[in-house]
Motif scaffolding. Sequence first.
Motif, PDB file in Angstrom:
ATOM      1  N   PHE A 143     -13.297 -38.398 -20.489  1.00 21.10           N
ATOM      2  CA  PHE A 143     -13.277 -38.618 -21.937  1.00 21.10           C
ATOM      3  C   PHE A 143     -14.143 -37.621 -22.696  1.00 21.10           C
ATOM      4  N   ARG A 144     -15.136 -37.067 -22.052  1.00 21.15           N
ATOM      5  CA  ARG A 144     -15.988 -36.047 -22.673  1.00 21.15           C
ATOM      6  C   ARG A 144     -16.221 -34.936 -21.656  1.00 21.15           C
ATOM      7  N   ARG A 145     -16.174 -33.694 -22.117  1.00 23.50           N
ATOM      8  CA  ARG A 145     -16.406 -32.583 -21.188  1.00 23.50           C
ATOM      9  C   ARG A 145     -16.717 -31.314 -21.964  1.00 23.50           C
ATOM     10  N   ASN A 146     -17.333 -30.376 -21.253  1.00 18.97           N
ATOM     11  CA  ASN A 146     -17.550 -29.021 -21.754  1.00 18.97           C
ATOM     12  C   ASN A 146     -16.885 -28.059 -20.775  1.00 18.97           C
ATOM     13  N   ILE A 147     -15.900 -27.337 -21.241  1.00 16.80           N
ATOM     14  CA  ILE A 147     -15.160 -26.427 -20.365  1.00 16.80           C
ATOM     15  C   ILE A 147     -15.903 -25.099 -20.269  1.00 16.80           C
ATOM     16  N   ARG A 148     -16.192 -24.674 -19.054  1.00 23.73           N
ATOM     17  CA  ARG A 148     -16.817 -23.372 -18.806  1.00 23.73           C
ATOM     18  C   ARG A 148     -15.746 -22.376 -18.400  1.00 23.73           C
ATOM     19  N   VAL A 149     -15.759 -21.235 -19.036  1.00 23.52           N
ATOM     20  CA  VAL A 149     -14.739 -20.218 -18.773  1.00 23.52           C
ATOM     21  C   VAL A 149     -15.131 -19.394 -17.560  1.00 23.52           C
ATOM     22  N   HIS A 150     -14.306 -19.466 -16.496  1.00 27.16           N
ATOM     23  CA  HIS A 150     -14.536 -18.656 -15.306  1.00 27.16           C
ATOM     24  C   HIS A 150     -13.238 -18.086 -14.757  1.00 27.16           C
ATOM     25  N   SER A 151     -12.143 -18.329 -15.482  1.00 27.87           N
ATOM     26  CA  SER A 151     -10.843 -17.802 -15.068  1.00 27.87           C
ATOM     27  C   SER A 151      -9.906 -17.833 -16.272  1.00 27.87           C
ATOM     28  N   LEU A 152      -8.746 -17.193 -16.125  1.00 26.12           N
ATOM     29  CA  LEU A 152      -7.758 -17.214 -17.200  1.00 26.12           C
ATOM     30  C   LEU A 152      -7.295 -18.640 -17.483  1.00 26.12           C
ATOM     31  N   SER A 154      -9.035 -21.478 -17.080  1.00 21.67           N
ATOM     32  CA  SER A 154     -10.049 -22.218 -17.827  1.00 21.67           C
ATOM     33  C   SER A 154     -10.162 -21.707 -19.260  1.00 21.67           C
ATOM     34  N   LEU A 155      -9.914 -20.407 -19.462  1.00 23.56           N
ATOM     35  CA  LEU A 155      -9.912 -19.850 -20.820  1.00 23.56           C
ATOM     36  C   LEU A 155      -8.787 -20.468 -21.645  1.00 23.56           C
ATOM     37  N   ALA A 156      -7.604 -20.559 -21.050  1.00 28.46           N
ATOM     38  CA  ALA A 156      -6.476 -21.169 -21.749  1.00 28.46           C
ATOM     39  C   ALA A 156      -6.766 -22.632 -22.066  1.00 28.46           C
ATOM     40  N   SER A 157      -7.406 -23.319 -21.118  1.00 25.32           N
ATOM     41  CA  SER A 157      -7.735 -24.722 -21.338  1.00 25.32           C
ATOM     42  C   SER A 157      -8.734 -24.882 -22.477  1.00 25.32           C
ATOM     43  N   LYS A 158      -9.699 -23.980 -22.550  1.00 25.30           N
ATOM     44  CA  LYS A 158     -10.697 -24.044 -23.623  1.00 25.30           C
ATOM     45  C   LYS A 158     -10.058 -23.780 -24.986  1.00 25.30           C
ATOM     46  N   ILE A 159      -9.073 -22.887 -25.010  1.00 24.53           N
ATOM     47  CA  ILE A 159      -8.412 -22.546 -26.274  1.00 24.53           C
ATOM     48  C   ILE A 159      -7.663 -23.760 -26.850  1.00 24.53           C
ATOM     49  N   ILE A 160      -7.013 -24.534 -25.963  1.00 29.09           N
ATOM     50  CA  ILE A 160      -6.236 -25.680 -26.462  1.00 29.09           C
ATOM     51  C   ILE A 160      -7.043 -26.975 -26.486  1.00 29.09           C
ATOM     52  N   GLU A 161      -8.328 -26.908 -26.104  1.00 31.50           N
ATOM     53  CA  GLU A 161      -9.155 -28.117 -26.095  1.00 31.50           C
ATOM     54  C   GLU A 161      -9.283 -28.764 -27.473  1.00 31.50           C
ATOM     55  N   PRO A 162      -9.436 -27.992 -28.560  1.00 29.25           N
ATOM     56  CA  PRO A 162      -9.510 -28.653 -29.882  1.00 29.25           C
ATOM     57  C   PRO A 162      -8.288 -29.509 -30.182  1.00 29.25           C
ATOM     58  N   TYR A 163      -7.099 -29.055 -29.765  1.00 29.33           N
ATOM     59  CA  TYR A 163      -5.899 -29.861 -29.981  1.00 29.33           C
ATOM     60  C   TYR A 163      -5.973 -31.144 -29.166  1.00 29.33           C
ATOM     61  N   ARG A 164      -6.437 -31.044 -27.893  1.00 35.58           N
ATOM     62  CA  ARG A 164      -6.563 -32.237 -27.056  1.00 35.58           C
ATOM     63  C   ARG A 164      -7.532 -33.251 -27.676  1.00 35.58           C
ATOM     64  N   LYS A 165      -8.642 -32.752 -28.202  1.00 34.25           N
ATOM     65  CA  LYS A 165      -9.636 -33.649 -28.795  1.00 34.25           C
ATOM     66  C   LYS A 165      -9.103 -34.304 -30.061  1.00 34.25           C
ATOM     67  N   TYR A 166      -8.331 -33.545 -30.840  1.00 35.12           N
ATOM     68  CA  TYR A 166      -7.725 -34.112 -32.046  1.00 35.12           C
ATOM     69  C   TYR A 166      -6.754 -35.221 -31.650  1.00 35.12           C
TER      70      TYR A 166
END
Length: 353
Positions: A143-152, A154-166
């Motif tokens: 339910f809560r997390r901080n995504i750390r970028v260490h690969s393409l 994880s980078l893609a996941s971080k980019i769409i994380e705001p949509y997931r949280k919304y």
Amino acid sequence: MDKIQYNTYTAADIKAWIERGENNGLSERVISLTRANALMHSPYVKEDDVLVISAMDGDVVVGYTAIFPEHLERPNIWIATGTTLWVNPDYADDFVGYNLVQRLWQSYPQYCVIGSDVSCPAAMIDKLLGACILRYERHRFVFRRNIRVHSLRSLASKIIEPYRKYRQRKAISRVLAMIPSNIRVITRDTIDAEAYDFISAHSESDTFLRSREMLNWILRYPFSVENTLMKYAIKSNKFSDQVASSKNQLFQIYMVDKLIGIVMLGRRDNDMHVKMLYTDKGYQEVIFALIIEIMLRSNVRQLLSHYPLLNHFIGSNYIALRDSVHQFLFTYPKQLKSIEPFIIQGIDGDMFV
């Protein structure tokens, strides 16, 4: 001659160690003080019952395990649950794990010995001794997390994380709106007659029904204690009793004055586990929504559940940021095959830990 010495300790031995400080071989290298005290106060334990076995190489602890007996309300049998099996990896070739578990089984020849949420090596030992193995799926909802970028990826996941949280915020608002204004919730540290009657009446699908005395023991004698200063904590063995946050909570949920649900949740640090779940069929989604609210107000990161209906509710409503599935193992003696299928609660065996 085997260089490993195996020592068995009864409830009387534990009492002598805890209450009188007797130097009888028990120490927190073998079992934590909190867990030992809990086992000693289990409602079905007698003074001569074996509760702990250690494996020693001279003065060095190379393995240990524990067990506790109980009588089930359904089926009408005695069982014993193995717990805290640990072996020093350097002694794997000495069959220390097998010898420890075999001694547990030999200590309870008239009991059905079970193992809950056991490791693969422990399950294999039980199988060698004649047990069956069941596999269950446990969902881990983040339910809560901080995504750390260490690969393409994880980078893609971080980019769409705001949509997931919304989407998550909208979903949570929608789910919490399912809770009627006339819901009332009481937290308990004791299972009273009303609660146990409700549990009994709604446990028709469960394989095991524990006694009221055993359920109250679980609530009153946790195997761990909170330590606010965890960075200074002393961990004497693999199953330390020191944790940053630990709590089992029982919730009695009412619609006005009608009891409609019993829920037990266990918090361990940033995780919350669903330990017990009983609901009236017409109010399941209300109870599920309350579990989500409890989890959010507790500010935990993850919820772990092996209850299919609850898991479907969380997944279909897109409440979690991530859902992963992990297997856990349950072992039981072959003479219990007649009571299949096995449907278990999250406290069965020693999963209340």
